[in-house]
Design a protein around this motif. Structure first.
Motif, PDB file in Angstrom:
ATOM      1  N   ILE A   1       0.941  -1.174  -0.035  1.00 36.60           N
ATOM      2  CA  ILE A   1       0.055   0.006  -0.024  1.00 36.60           C
ATOM      3  C   ILE A   1       0.704   1.140  -0.085  1.00 36.60           C
ATOM      4  CG2 ILE A   1      -1.637   1.370   1.181  1.00 36.60           C
ATOM      5  CD1 ILE A   1      -2.697  -1.526   2.164  1.00 36.60           C
ATOM      6  N   ASP A   2       0.693   1.932  -0.954  1.00 36.91           N
ATOM      7  CA  ASP A   2       1.339   3.259  -1.245  1.00 36.91           C
ATOM      8  C   ASP A   2       0.644   4.422  -0.525  1.00 36.91           C
ATOM      9  OD1 ASP A   2       2.832   5.565  -2.008  1.00 36.91           O
ATOM     10  OD2 ASP A   2       2.942   5.258  -3.960  1.00 36.91           O
ATOM     11  N   LEU A   3       0.893   4.624   0.737  1.00 34.07           N
ATOM     12  CA  LEU A   3       0.152   5.689   1.432  1.00 34.07           C
ATOM     13  C   LEU A   3       0.270   7.085   0.759  1.00 34.07           C
ATOM     14  CD1 LEU A   3       0.528   4.602   5.362  1.00 34.07           C
ATOM     15  CD2 LEU A   3      -1.701   4.597   3.802  1.00 34.07           C
ATOM     16  N   LYS A   4       1.585   7.317   0.359  1.00 31.55           N
ATOM     17  CA  LYS A   4       1.746   8.687  -0.151  1.00 31.55           C
ATOM     18  C   LYS A   4       0.779   8.989  -1.439  1.00 31.55           C
ATOM     19  CE  LYS A   4       6.230   9.946   1.416  1.00 31.55           C
ATOM     20  NZ  LYS A   4       7.519  10.522   1.002  1.00 31.55           N
ATOM     21  N   SER A   5       0.661   8.053  -2.412  1.00 36.07           N
ATOM     22  CA  SER A   5      -0.075   7.902  -3.549  1.00 36.07           C
ATOM     23  C   SER A   5      -1.573   8.018  -3.227  1.00 36.07           C
ATOM     24  CB  SER A   5       0.175   6.796  -4.420  1.00 36.07           C
ATOM     25  OG  SER A   5      -0.417   6.761  -5.558  1.00 36.07           O
ATOM     26  N   TRP A   6      -1.853   7.033  -2.219  1.00 35.92           N
ATOM     27  CA  TRP A   6      -3.379   7.054  -1.777  1.00 35.92           C
ATOM     28  C   TRP A   6      -3.933   8.371  -1.191  1.00 35.92           C
ATOM     29  CZ3 TRP A   6      -5.567   5.614   3.238  1.00 35.92           C
ATOM     30  CH2 TRP A   6      -7.251   5.351   3.156  1.00 35.92           C
ATOM     31  N   LEU A   7      -2.804   8.882  -0.455  1.00 37.33           N
ATOM     32  CA  LEU A   7      -3.376  10.057   0.491  1.00 37.33           C
ATOM     33  C   LEU A   7      -2.873  11.498  -0.526  1.00 37.33           C
ATOM     34  CD1 LEU A   7      -2.178   8.910   4.008  1.00 37.33           C
ATOM     35  CD2 LEU A   7      -4.579   9.002   3.047  1.00 37.33           C
ATOM     36  N   GLN A   8      -2.719  11.413  -1.474  1.00 38.53           N
ATOM     37  CA  GLN A   8      -2.244  12.643  -2.105  1.00 38.53           C
ATOM     38  C   GLN A   8      -3.381  13.151  -3.067  1.00 38.53           C
ATOM     39  OE1 GLN A   8       1.120  13.919  -2.034  1.00 38.53           O
ATOM     40  NE2 GLN A   8       0.092  15.761  -3.189  1.00 38.53           N
ATOM     41  N   GLY A   9      -3.559  14.331  -2.715  1.00 37.57           N
ATOM     42  CA  GLY A   9      -4.538  15.315  -3.589  1.00 37.57           C
ATOM     43  C   GLY A   9      -4.403  15.398  -4.896  1.00 37.57           C
ATOM     44  N   PHE A  10      -5.149  16.140  -5.441  1.00 38.71           N
ATOM     45  CA  PHE A  10      -5.219  16.578  -6.655  1.00 38.71           C
ATOM     46  C   PHE A  10      -4.857  17.958  -6.991  1.00 38.71           C
ATOM     47  CE2 PHE A  10      -9.799  16.362  -5.925  1.00 38.71           C
ATOM     48  CZ  PHE A  10     -10.036  17.820  -5.931  1.00 38.71           C
ATOM     49  N   GLY A  11      -4.042  18.668  -8.082  1.00 34.69           N
ATOM     50  CA  GLY A  11      -3.801  19.760  -8.180  1.00 34.69           C
ATOM     51  C   GLY A  11      -4.599  20.932  -8.342  1.00 34.69           C
ATOM     52  N   ASN A  12      -5.756  20.591  -9.186  1.00 31.93           N
ATOM     53  CA  ASN A  12      -6.559  21.591  -9.770  1.00 31.93           C
ATOM     54  C   ASN A  12      -7.873  20.777  -9.659  1.00 31.93           C
ATOM     55  OD1 ASN A  12      -8.277  22.206 -12.206  1.00 31.93           O
ATOM     56  ND2 ASN A  12      -6.678  23.581 -12.625  1.00 31.93           N
ATOM     57  N   GLU A  13      -8.780  21.752  -8.917  1.00 31.40           N
ATOM     58  CA  GLU A  13     -10.270  21.299  -9.063  1.00 31.40           C
ATOM     59  C   GLU A  13     -11.108  20.814 -10.098  1.00 31.40           C
ATOM     60  OE1 GLU A  13      -8.874  24.292  -7.543  1.00 31.40           O
ATOM     61  OE2 GLU A  13      -9.191  24.206  -5.535  1.00 31.40           O
ATOM     62  N   LYS A  14     -10.877  21.580 -11.159  1.00 35.23           N
ATOM     63  CA  LYS A  14     -11.543  21.241 -12.449  1.00 35.23           C
ATOM     64  C   LYS A  14     -10.977  19.727 -12.889  1.00 35.23           C
ATOM     65  CE  LYS A  14     -12.839  25.991 -13.987  1.00 35.23           C
ATOM     66  NZ  LYS A  14     -12.758  26.931 -15.023  1.00 35.23           N
ATOM     67  N   GLN A  15      -9.731  19.623 -12.900  1.00 35.71           N
ATOM     68  CA  GLN A  15      -9.157  18.455 -13.279  1.00 35.71           C
ATOM     69  C   GLN A  15      -9.577  17.185 -12.568  1.00 35.71           C
ATOM     70  OE1 GLN A  15      -7.618  18.268 -16.637  1.00 35.71           O
ATOM     71  NE2 GLN A  15      -8.094  15.981 -16.207  1.00 35.71           N
ATOM     72  N   GLY A  16      -9.879  17.591 -11.405  1.00 36.67           N
ATOM     73  CA  GLY A  16     -10.247  16.607 -10.415  1.00 36.67           C
ATOM     74  C   GLY A  16     -11.911  15.922 -10.738  1.00 36.67           C
ATOM     75  N   VAL A  17     -12.521  17.001 -11.029  1.00 37.39           N
ATOM     76  CA  VAL A  17     -13.880  16.528 -11.558  1.00 37.39           C
ATOM     77  C   VAL A  17     -13.874  15.840 -12.961  1.00 37.39           C
ATOM     78  CG1 VAL A  17     -16.204  17.789 -12.642  1.00 37.39           C
ATOM     79  CG2 VAL A  17     -14.842  18.408 -10.536  1.00 37.39           C
ATOM     80  N   ILE A  18     -13.088  16.309 -13.971  1.00 37.09           N
ATOM     81  CA  ILE A  18     -13.013  15.872 -15.361  1.00 37.09           C
ATOM     82  C   ILE A  18     -12.319  14.249 -15.096  1.00 37.09           C
ATOM     83  CG2 ILE A  18     -11.700  15.918 -17.318  1.00 37.09           C
ATOM     84  CD1 ILE A  18     -11.968  18.884 -17.087  1.00 37.09           C
ATOM     85  N   ASN A  19     -11.419  14.005 -14.276  1.00 35.31           N
ATOM     86  CA  ASN A  19     -10.819  12.762 -13.981  1.00 35.31           C
ATOM     87  C   ASN A  19     -12.157  11.901 -13.525  1.00 35.31           C
ATOM     88  OD1 ASN A  19      -8.406  13.630 -14.800  1.00 35.31           O
ATOM     89  ND2 ASN A  19      -7.432  13.693 -12.666  1.00 35.31           N
ATOM     90  N   SER A  20     -13.007  12.284 -12.471  1.00 29.01           N
ATOM     91  CA  SER A  20     -13.905  11.396 -11.873  1.00 29.01           C
ATOM     92  C   SER A  20     -14.942  11.054 -13.031  1.00 29.01           C
ATOM     93  CB  SER A  20     -14.662  12.087 -10.767  1.00 29.01           C
ATOM     94  OG  SER A  20     -13.488  11.927  -9.653  1.00 29.01           O
TER      95      SER A  20
END
Length: 192
Positions: A131-150
């Motif tokens: 389990i890569d906690l750093k990857s799992w707990l890392q946020g996203f850099g841009n709110e719009k891109q976060g929506v688009i990714n989902s």
């Protein structure tokens, strides 16, 4: 008085005075929507008002950042249950400006986890279990891109029913203004 005691006292009065009657609805969303949004407290009442959503209109799924972190995790399962079992016909992902997930720093959170008493042995066991906690707990850099990714994860999921529009929006938590980032109707037409 603690929070749970306050809640239970309020609930007793709520039930006795039948305040629940104003919220009665069926288990099926009247507007046939599944909405994935952030758990930010500013959106609790603002988002439904901004979208003209009332109790019973939509299945609302909330998590940190409106993020689907795994295509076969509980969030995606909830989206699919809404579509297949609860008669929803569209999906809307709604992020917001100023999202804490955009600034989430995994190292800082791991330090907080340690400071609040989680044993270093637990963290080491997780790391050695793959389990890569750093990857799992890392946020996203841009709110719009976060929506688009989902939106992309939902739209491209192999179990998504054909022809289900998947939309993406972002809301201003100060004003309630919505911005359409992904029009699922347009995306649907171009993929046909």
């Amino acid at each position: 008085m603690d929070s749970v005691t306050n809640i239970m006292q309020h609930n007793e009065k709520f039930v006795q005075t039948k305040e629940y009657e104003a919220y009665r609805s069926s288990a099926f969303p009247d507007k046939k929507l599944v909405i994935l949004t952030c758990m930010d407290t500013r959106l609790t009442e603002l988002l439904p008002k901004a979208m003209n959503i009332r109790n019973g209109d939509a299945k609302i799924i909330k998590n940190a950042g409106a993020v689907i972190s795994h295509p076969y995790g509980s969030v995606m399962r909830s989206v699919l249950v809404g579509l297949y079992e609860l008669q929803a016909e569209e999906v809307i992902v709604v992020g917001h400006y100023g999202c804490g997930m955009a600034a989430l720093d995994a190292d800082h959170m791991i330090n907080e986890i340690k400071e609040r008493g989680v044993s270093p042995t637990v963290l080491s066991t997780l790391e050695h279990s793959g389990i890569d906690l750093k990857s799992w707990l890392q946020g996203f850099g841009n709110e719009k891109q976060g929506v688009i990714n989902s939106v992309e994860i939902i739209k491209n999921h192999p179990l998504l029913p054909p022809h289900v529009p998947v939309h993406g929006m972002i809301i201003d938590p100060a004003t309630g203004q919505l911005e359409l980032l992904v029009n699922g109707y347009t995306q649907q037409e171009t993929s046909l």
